[in-house]
Design an enzyme around this catalytic site. Structure first.
Site, PDB file in Angstrom:
ATOM      1  N   ASP A   1       6.087   7.276  -5.023  1.00  0.00           N
ATOM      2  CA  ASP A   1       5.539   6.585  -3.856  1.00  0.00           C
ATOM      3  C   ASP A   1       5.968   7.295  -2.577  1.00  0.00           C
ATOM      4  O   ASP A   1       6.962   8.014  -2.555  1.00  0.00           O
ATOM      5  CB  ASP A   1       6.029   5.120  -3.823  1.00  0.00           C
ATOM      6  CG  ASP A   1       5.258   4.295  -2.811  1.00  0.00           C
ATOM      7  OD1 ASP A   1       4.031   4.201  -2.954  1.00  0.00           O
ATOM      8  OD2 ASP A   1       5.866   3.767  -1.870  1.00  0.00           O
ATOM      9  N   SER A   2       5.229   7.066  -1.512  1.00  0.00           N
ATOM     10  CA  SER A   2       5.591   7.658  -0.217  1.00  0.00           C
ATOM     11  C   SER A   2       6.738   6.917   0.457  1.00  0.00           C
ATOM     12  O   SER A   2       7.266   7.390   1.447  1.00  0.00           O
ATOM     13  CB  SER A   2       4.375   7.662   0.701  1.00  0.00           C
ATOM     14  OG  SER A   2       3.911   6.339   0.864  1.00  0.00           O
TER      15      SER A   2
ATOM     16  N   CYS B   1       1.467   5.271  -4.535  1.00  0.00           N
ATOM     17  CA  CYS B   1       0.988   5.404  -3.153  1.00  0.00           C
ATOM     18  C   CYS B   1      -0.519   5.666  -3.168  1.00  0.00           C
ATOM     19  O   CYS B   1      -0.990   6.594  -3.822  1.00  0.00           O
ATOM     20  CB  CYS B   1       1.721   6.567  -2.495  1.00  0.00           C
ATOM     21  SG  CYS B   1       1.007   7.129  -0.942  1.00  0.00           S
TER      22      CYS B   1
ATOM     23  N   GLU C   1       6.806  -4.085   7.642  1.00  0.00           N
ATOM     24  CA  GLU C   1       8.139  -3.488   7.749  1.00  0.00           C
ATOM     25  C   GLU C   1       8.964  -4.162   8.837  1.00  0.00           C
ATOM     26  O   GLU C   1      10.186  -4.238   8.731  1.00  0.00           O
ATOM     27  CB  GLU C   1       8.018  -1.981   7.948  1.00  0.00           C
ATOM     28  CG  GLU C   1       7.424  -1.367   6.688  1.00  0.00           C
ATOM     29  CD  GLU C   1       7.480   0.133   6.610  1.00  0.00           C
ATOM     30  OE1 GLU C   1       7.614   0.783   7.657  1.00  0.00           O
ATOM     31  OE2 GLU C   1       7.367   0.648   5.484  1.00  0.00           O
TER      32      GLU C   1
ATOM     33  N   CYS D   1      -3.288  -1.037  -0.460  1.00  0.00           N
ATOM     34  CA  CYS D   1      -2.006  -0.476  -0.008  1.00  0.00           C
ATOM     35  C   CYS D   1      -0.934  -1.417  -0.519  1.00  0.00           C
ATOM     36  O   CYS D   1      -1.102  -2.637  -0.486  1.00  0.00           O
ATOM     37  CB  CYS D   1      -1.954  -0.383   1.517  1.00  0.00           C
ATOM     38  SG  CYS D   1      -0.315  -0.015   2.192  1.00  0.00           S
TER      39      CYS D   1
ATOM     40  N   HIS E   1       1.849  -2.381   0.578  1.00  0.00           N
ATOM     41  CA  HIS E   1       2.506  -3.301   1.504  1.00  0.00           C
ATOM     42  C   HIS E   1       1.723  -4.602   1.682  1.00  0.00           C
ATOM     43  O   HIS E   1       2.288  -5.626   2.057  1.00  0.00           O
ATOM     44  CB  HIS E   1       2.654  -2.661   2.887  1.00  0.00           C
ATOM     45  CG  HIS E   1       3.838  -1.761   3.029  1.00  0.00           C
ATOM     46  ND1 HIS E   1       3.971  -0.590   2.323  1.00  0.00           N
ATOM     47  CD2 HIS E   1       4.947  -1.851   3.793  1.00  0.00           C
ATOM     48  CE1 HIS E   1       5.104  -0.002   2.673  1.00  0.00           C
ATOM     49  NE2 HIS E   1       5.722  -0.749   3.560  1.00  0.00           N
TER      50      HIS E   1
END
Lengths: 275, 275
Positions: B14-15, B77, B156, B188, B190
């Site tokens: 993952d990034s 990702c 985040e 995505c 997130h």
């Protein structure tokens, strides 16, 4: 500093595109100087990374700048200024100026009651650099520093007016207003794009006009004095050359860059490198 | 695939931290498998970078994973899945599965009228990967893909409820609702953290219940089938070991990681490397 010549370029180092606001101020203040701008757009943002990672990246950037035989260094990125300024100056062996010192001094000068608010990215806040620069400039001053990480992606998305940025700014400023700040330093180069909105939210929440300080102009003035002091000013009278080096140029970045620079970025000499 | 053993670990690449939602799904679906997770937190996010920069970074990550003698690769990702999946599979010489194919197929399956909306980071949108995977799964389907870059920094920052994320989600979804989508893929890792808010905004704007697809579970199912098909399943019956490797661990990231993983990240074996 052997090998440094008056006709060598000034370097502006940044973690991305935000430092173009500093390039803009330098082009206005020192129109005859050559300037090379390095923006590490492939690894931006630095403001959310650890100290050690920022130092590693700064070292990689220094290697690129060394080949340009620069005469002085401006570190436009607040996160890099906070943790890597001395290391960069030592490594490149040229006089170096970060953005935090001039911003902090301008914030102190703008403040009537020595209650200075600062908004910045998280790593800048954690470094304590604003707190110590403000204390150095005015030992009786109080510094109130707020991390505001969302303001960078808002500017990059182009959401600089409307409900979303307004409510984000309001939420971030509420603690500073409660501390009755009498000056606000914009501690990140992206934030001046949001300045009209920050100004109106600050006035609405505090009921008065609070001066807002952008570091770019203060930094340009201090750099001009430094270059004069070191007898490093160019003797040329024609306009200086500007070279912008980026490590990645994703779609839409030319528009963001032009918005920050205040003119069309494609008019400058632009190259891309891997780092 | 010489040298690959049934007891070798599965890799999740993952990034950053977002792929921990995929790790979580894999731990639930394949509890006996060893898993090594590599998150390039020092250079996250990839979603706003160019194709070439993402390929460069994927190559660097592959070098790290090679030393772990993995038996299969999951690219969690979306940005890396979109542009680097084939290159990674060829370089590591193991079966590889990206997150976009399973997400797209699950989106098609959830949609009643074949009007599938996708929200994703800009580089994923630009790659066209969702459009082509949805077309491959259902040639008559329509894909409507919207870039929603602000949702990552909102998660985040921990702003997952309240006015700012609500209005951002509303603004991003308005075009998809106008297209009368009948399923929404969260493109995505997130975004699932914002799922309650996305669900309520989608219902309010469209006046009906629209299914929302998270790719992690679909991906875990497809990986289990792939491992079975290649006869690579572990023979062990005790719980697998999990090793999380990050390239930077800034302050606050343990909290973000635990939020995404759904349990305390410190319970896993955690190491930091330079890349």
């Amino acid at each position: 500093m052997s090998g440094i010549r008056n006709e060598s370029p000034i370097a502006v180092l940044d973690s991305g595109l935000g430092g173009l606001t500093v390039l803009r101020a330098l082009m206005a203040r020192l129109p005859h100087e050559d300037i090379v701008y390095l923006g590490d757009t492939a690894r931006t943002p630095y403001g959310t990374r650890t100290r050690q990672t920022i130092l590693n990246y700064a070292h990689a950037c220094a290697s690129v700048l060394r080949s340009h035989r620069i005469k002085s260094l401006v570190v436009a990125c607040h996160a890099m200024s906070a943790v890597a300024l001395e290391a960069l100056s030592a490594e490149l062996f040229v006089p170096a100026l970060g953005v935090i010192g001039p911003s902090a001094r301008a914030g102190v000068a703008a403040s009537s009651g020595r209650r200075i608010g600062v908004i910045a990215q998280p790593s800048t806040v954690r470094s304590g650099a604003y707190q110590s620069e403000i204390a150095a400039a005015a030992p009786q001053a109080h510094a109130f520093v707020q991390a505001t990480p969302l303001l960078v992606p808002l500017v990059e998305e182009g959401w600089v007016e409307g409900d979303v940025p307004r409510l984000a700014v309001r939420k971030y400023l509420s603690g500073l207003v409660a501390q009755q700040i009498d000056a606000l330093v914009l501690g990140c180069n992206h934030y001046p794009v949001l300045e009209p909105l920050i100004r109106s939210e600050l006035a609405a929440a505090s009921g008065r006009e609070i001066p807002i300080v952008e570091g770019a102009r203060a930094l340009a003035d201090e750099l001009a004095a430094l270059i004069e002091d070191k007898r490093l000013a160019t003797q040329r009278t024609e306009p200086g050359q500007r070279h912008v080096i980026l490590t990645d140029v994703p779609e839409g970045s030319a528009e963001t860059a032009s918005r920050l620079l205040g003119e069309d970025i494609s008019r400058l000499h632009l190259t891309t490198i891997d780092l």
